[in-house]
Write an enzyme that holds these catalytic residues in place. Structure first.
Site, PDB file in Angstrom:
ATOM      1  N   HIS A 208      41.219  47.135   0.554  1.00 46.21           N
ATOM      2  CA  HIS A 208      42.042  46.152  -0.158  1.00 46.21           C
ATOM      3  C   HIS A 208      41.260  44.865  -0.442  1.00 46.21           C
ATOM      4  CE1 HIS A 208      42.596  43.583   3.418  1.00 46.21           C
ATOM      5  NE2 HIS A 208      42.794  44.698   4.112  1.00 46.21           N
ATOM      6  N   CYS A 224      40.942  47.714   8.556  1.00 42.17           N
ATOM      7  CA  CYS A 224      40.940  47.884   7.101  1.00 42.17           C
ATOM      8  C   CYS A 224      39.590  47.463   6.515  1.00 42.17           C
ATOM      9  CB  CYS A 224      42.063  47.074   6.464  1.00 42.17           C
ATOM     10  SG  CYS A 224      43.716  47.783   6.733  1.00 42.17           S
TER      11      CYS A 224
END
Length: 248
Positions: A208, A224
């Site tokens: 992301h 992440c």
């Protein structure tokens, strides 16, 4: 008595007549010219508009307001400059991304097929494998100590300006450290997931964007893979749902 008074009155009348005649003559007599001191002549002549070699300024030009650059800074302007200075100083003090983490074409001799995403969590690079022994490389932020992981997944979802719902375990963990997370953050520039998100299988991990681009190149996340917003938008347009992602 009368004989004495009449001669006095007659003499007075003669004197008055003489004085009146003298005053009348002085009134119409030519007066000597007025001599103006040299140091006062220029202003007087300037007002009369007859000064040789002196150009009179047009009255409209004299009434024109001064340009902003010629005026003294107003309090409001000084206040604005004072307010902007600290922000500029903070911006300059903020760490800048290392150019090595900017997107670039590099050689690739690994075993993965073109179209595969390979993430090197030790060097903090993401590779999108291309044809002819090439790859497009991006800098990324990866899991901080204790949150490293490796594996192979496929992109299961793609989201534009994704919303963020922190997992319950993350909320509890951060609360124990004195940091209280919201249960929901709408998509937007303040959202930690940034402009785009690629979801990895059924895991809680994503590739992301971020609103903290200066963290790229470090071990900073809870697992992440972070990218600059402009980079994740570029990657988002190049891959599809089902793309293989290898994290090592």
């Amino acid at each position: 008595m009368k004989t004495f008074l009449f001669p006095l009155l007659g003499a007075a009348a003669v004197l008055a007549t003489a004085a009146t005649s003298s005053s009348a003559n002085d009134r119409y007599a030519d007066r000597p010219p007025v001599m103006v001191s040299p140091d006062l002549s220029a202003p007087w002549v300037l007002q009369l508009g007859r000064a040789p070699g002196i150009v009179r300024q047009n009255r409209q030009e004299m009434q024109k307001p001064q340009r902003r650059s010629q005026r003294q800074a107003q309090p409001a302007q000084l206040h604005t400059a004072a307010m902007q200075a600290p922000a500029k100083k903070r911006l300059l003090a903020r760490p800048q991304i290392n150019p090595i983490y900017l997107p670039q074409e590099v050689a690739y001799d690994g075993p993965e097929k073109p179209g595969t995403i390979v993430i090197d969590t030790r060097e903090n690079f993401l590779y999108l494998v291309e044809n002819n022994g090439k790859a497009r490389r991006y800098g990324v932020g990866t899991g901080k100590p204790g949150f490293e992981w490796a594996g192979k997944h496929r992109i299961s979802q793609k989201r534009v300006w994704p919303e963020w719902r922190p997992p319950a375990e993350m909320i509890s963990r951060e609360a124990a450290n004195g940091r209280y997370l919201p249960t929901y953050v709408a998509g937007g520039v303040e959202n930690p997931l940034g402009a785009r998100a690629l979801y990895l299988g059924s895991t809680l991990y994503r590739i992301h964007g971020t609103n903290q681009p200066w963290t790229i190149g470090g071990a900073v996340s809870s697992g992440c893979i972070r990218m600059r917003n402009e980079d994740v938008v570029d990657l988002y347009e190049r891959v599809n749902v089902g793309t293989a992602v290898v994290v090592m």
